[in-house]
Design an enzyme around this catalytic site. Structure first.
Site, PDB file in Angstrom:
ATOM      1  N   GLY A  10      46.668  23.054  25.493  1.00  0.00           N
ATOM      2  CA  GLY A  10      45.975  21.774  25.644  1.00  0.00           C
ATOM      3  C   GLY A  10      44.534  21.901  25.174  1.00  0.00           C
ATOM      4  O   GLY A  10      43.626  21.273  25.717  1.00  0.00           O
ATOM      5  N   GLY A  13      42.291  18.863  24.367  1.00  0.00           N
ATOM      6  CA  GLY A  13      41.987  17.899  25.421  1.00  0.00           C
ATOM      7  C   GLY A  13      40.530  17.961  25.852  1.00  0.00           C
ATOM      8  O   GLY A  13      39.754  18.785  25.364  1.00  0.00           O
ATOM      9  N   GLN A  14      40.171  17.080  26.787  1.00  0.00           N
ATOM     10  CA  GLN A  14      38.763  16.961  27.201  1.00  0.00           C
ATOM     11  C   GLN A  14      38.190  18.296  27.683  1.00  0.00           C
ATOM     12  O   GLN A  14      37.108  18.710  27.256  1.00  0.00           O
ATOM     13  CB  GLN A  14      38.646  15.915  28.324  1.00  0.00           C
ATOM     14  CG  GLN A  14      37.205  15.651  28.731  1.00  0.00           C
ATOM     15  CD  GLN A  14      37.063  14.950  30.086  1.00  0.00           C
ATOM     16  OE1 GLN A  14      38.018  14.886  30.865  1.00  0.00           O
ATOM     17  NE2 GLN A  14      35.884  14.450  30.362  1.00  0.00           N
ATOM     18  N   ASP A  36      47.932  23.497  21.010  1.00  0.00           N
ATOM     19  CA  ASP A  36      48.015  22.078  21.370  1.00  0.00           C
ATOM     20  C   ASP A  36      49.190  21.466  20.628  1.00  0.00           C
ATOM     21  O   ASP A  36      49.552  21.927  19.546  1.00  0.00           O
ATOM     22  CB  ASP A  36      46.721  21.343  20.997  1.00  0.00           C
ATOM     23  CG  ASP A  36      46.539  20.064  21.799  1.00  0.00           C
ATOM     24  OD1 ASP A  36      45.741  20.079  22.763  1.00  0.00           O
ATOM     25  OD2 ASP A  36      47.210  19.056  21.491  1.00  0.00           O
ATOM     26  N   ILE A  37      49.726  20.390  21.207  1.00  0.00           N
ATOM     27  CA  ILE A  37      50.849  19.709  20.537  1.00  0.00           C
ATOM     28  C   ILE A  37      50.350  18.936  19.317  1.00  0.00           C
ATOM     29  O   ILE A  37      51.079  18.744  18.355  1.00  0.00           O
ATOM     30  CB  ILE A  37      51.604  18.797  21.529  1.00  0.00           C
ATOM     31  CG1 ILE A  37      52.944  18.364  20.943  1.00  0.00           C
ATOM     32  CG2 ILE A  37      50.761  17.604  21.961  1.00  0.00           C
ATOM     33  CD1 ILE A  37      53.932  17.863  21.977  1.00  0.00           C
ATOM     34  N   TYR A 141      50.751  10.651  38.874  1.00  0.00           N
ATOM     35  CA  TYR A 141      49.978  11.844  38.511  1.00  0.00           C
ATOM     36  C   TYR A 141      49.720  12.712  39.746  1.00  0.00           C
ATOM     37  O   TYR A 141      49.893  13.940  39.716  1.00  0.00           O
ATOM     38  CB  TYR A 141      48.663  11.380  37.888  1.00  0.00           C
ATOM     39  CG  TYR A 141      47.694  12.469  37.509  1.00  0.00           C
ATOM     40  CD1 TYR A 141      48.026  13.444  36.580  1.00  0.00           C
ATOM     41  CD2 TYR A 141      46.412  12.504  38.062  1.00  0.00           C
ATOM     42  CE1 TYR A 141      47.119  14.425  36.220  1.00  0.00           C
ATOM     43  CE2 TYR A 141      45.495  13.467  37.701  1.00  0.00           C
ATOM     44  CZ  TYR A 141      45.853  14.436  36.781  1.00  0.00           C
ATOM     45  OH  TYR A 141      44.952  15.395  36.421  1.00  0.00           O
ATOM     46  N   LYS A 145      50.804  16.541  40.648  1.00  0.00           N
ATOM     47  CA  LYS A 145      49.828  17.594  40.976  1.00  0.00           C
ATOM     48  C   LYS A 145      50.120  18.250  42.329  1.00  0.00           C
ATOM     49  O   LYS A 145      49.858  19.439  42.514  1.00  0.00           O
ATOM     50  CB  LYS A 145      48.398  17.026  40.940  1.00  0.00           C
ATOM     51  CG  LYS A 145      47.865  16.840  39.515  1.00  0.00           C
ATOM     52  CD  LYS A 145      47.875  18.150  38.729  1.00  0.00           C
ATOM     53  CE  LYS A 145      47.328  18.027  37.333  1.00  0.00           C
ATOM     54  NZ  LYS A 145      47.522  19.252  36.516  1.00  0.00           N
TER      55      LYS A 145
HETATM   56  C1  AKB Z   1      41.958  11.200  36.110  1.00  0.00           C
HETATM   57  O1  AKB Z   1      41.149  10.267  36.275  1.00  0.00           O
HETATM   58  O2  AKB Z   1      43.162  11.066  35.991  1.00  0.00           O
HETATM   59  C2  AKB Z   1      41.420  12.609  36.107  1.00  0.00           C
HETATM   60  C3  AKB Z   1      41.487  13.234  37.452  1.00  0.00           C
HETATM   61  C4  AKB Z   1      40.549  12.833  38.507  1.00  0.00           C
HETATM   62  O3  AKB Z   1      42.315  14.055  37.667  1.00  0.00           O
HETATM   63  N1  AKB Z   1      40.116  12.649  35.586  1.00  0.00           N
END
Ligand code: AKB
Length: 313
Positions: A10, A13-14, A36-37, A141, A145
């Site tokens: 990755g 990415g940022q 990275d992809i 998300y 996590k």
């Molecule tokens: C998001 O906003 O999805 C991320 C995070 C807080 O994990 N920056």
């Protein structure tokens, strides 16, 4: 001289874009591989195209480059994940398990797999959320996590695999653009401010969220990875605190340098995501275990962001 050989998955990415050169500085350019992809890489150094949903491809890279440490940063972030919850779950958890399993098979000595403040949900305290509390996220998300952290703890305990993790707050920096996150506004706003334009914020003005400056986020990552394993009491991911501000407070801080800067507020679905997250974090365990201390306060962040972006706009 160390023989560590690093893989950053990755790297476009940022965080990957900034962590990659920091790791090159630490371990030497020839010892750090970016993957990275997306096949276009604008960094300098060794680059490989990698689809981390393919375990064989990860295995091949680990073997070919004799990798000893992996930083797995590829993920679909919160806002993007809400658009397609099942495919984000599929991508986030499949790549996670592929990295853990190939890391174990190839006997890598250390892995870093980030978590996020998105693991917290309505049952966690809203302020100063402690290291150990309810993890009942209401976002796709966040769910991925919590699974990430649970698998990390599983691999640590069952296989003695040295996997380390941080619950990143929103990360803001001038070096790279975020994508698909709820905290992205805190970067976008600066690009408008330096161009003399007004910013339309997708969150309410009083939405307080935990944030961290990129320089501190990178330092936290490197410090955790270099900490002595005996000092690490957390098997899941460490709470790390730094800043906590609202869009309105950020606007006020920017206005100190650009007095004409204006924000309007048009909240969208990301407001619901932000509202499910805590406002601030208690990171006393990270402080005690590996000496974590942030360096950048809000005014320093704003000054540094404006200085860098004004020079390049
Ligand atoms: C998001 O906003 O999805 C991320 C995070 C807080 O994990 N920056």
């Amino acid at each position: 001289m160390s023989t560590e050989r690093i893989l950053v998955i990755g790297a476009n990415g940022q965080i990957g874009k900034v962590l990659f050169p920091a790791l090159q500085e630490l371990w030497g350019k020839d010892n750090v591989t970016a993957a990275d992809i997306r096949p276009v890489f604008d960094g300098e150094g060794i680059f490989e195209v990698l689809d981390a949903t393919e375990p064989k491809a990860i295995y091949a890279l680990l073997s070919r480059h004799k990798i000893t440490q992996v930083y797995h940063l590829a993920a679909i972030l919160s806002a993007k994940a809400e658009e397609n919850p099942l495919s984000s779950w599929e991508i986030n958890t499949r790549t996670l398990l592929n990295v853990l399993e190939t890391g174990r098979e190839c006997k890598v000595s250390k892995l870093f797999i980030p978590s996020s403040i998105a693991v917290f949900g309505p049952s966690a305290p809203r302020t100063k959320v402690p290291q150990n509390t309810f993890l009942d996220p209401s976002t796709a998300y966040g769910i991925s996590k919590v699974a990430t952290e649970t698998w990390i703890a599983y691999y640590r305990r069952k296989y003695n695999l040295d996997v380390r993790s941080i619950r990143y707050p929103g990360v803001l920096g001038y070096q790279s653009m975020p994508g698909g996150g709820t905290t992205d506004y805190a970067v976008d706003i600066f690009y408008k401010a330096v161009k003399g334009e007004q910013y339309t914020c997708f969150l309410e003005k009083d939405t307080r969220l935990p944030m961290i400056y990129m320089n501190d986020a990178i330092r936290a990552t490197l410090e955790l990875m270099q900490a002595s394993p005996e000092n690490l009491s957390v098997d899941m991911a460490y709470n790390v605190a730094s800043l906590s501000f609202t869009p309105e407070e950020l606007g006020t801080a920017i206005r100190k340098y650009i007095p004409a800067f204006q924000i309007t507020y048009v909240p969208d679905y990301r407001q619901t995501i932000a509202h499910s997250w805590p406002e601030s974090i208690d990171d006393s365990v990270a402080q005690k275990d590996w000496g974590w201390q942030p360096k950048f306060g809000l005014d320093e962040v704003v000054r540094d962001m404006l200085e860098h972006l004004s020079n390049h706009s």
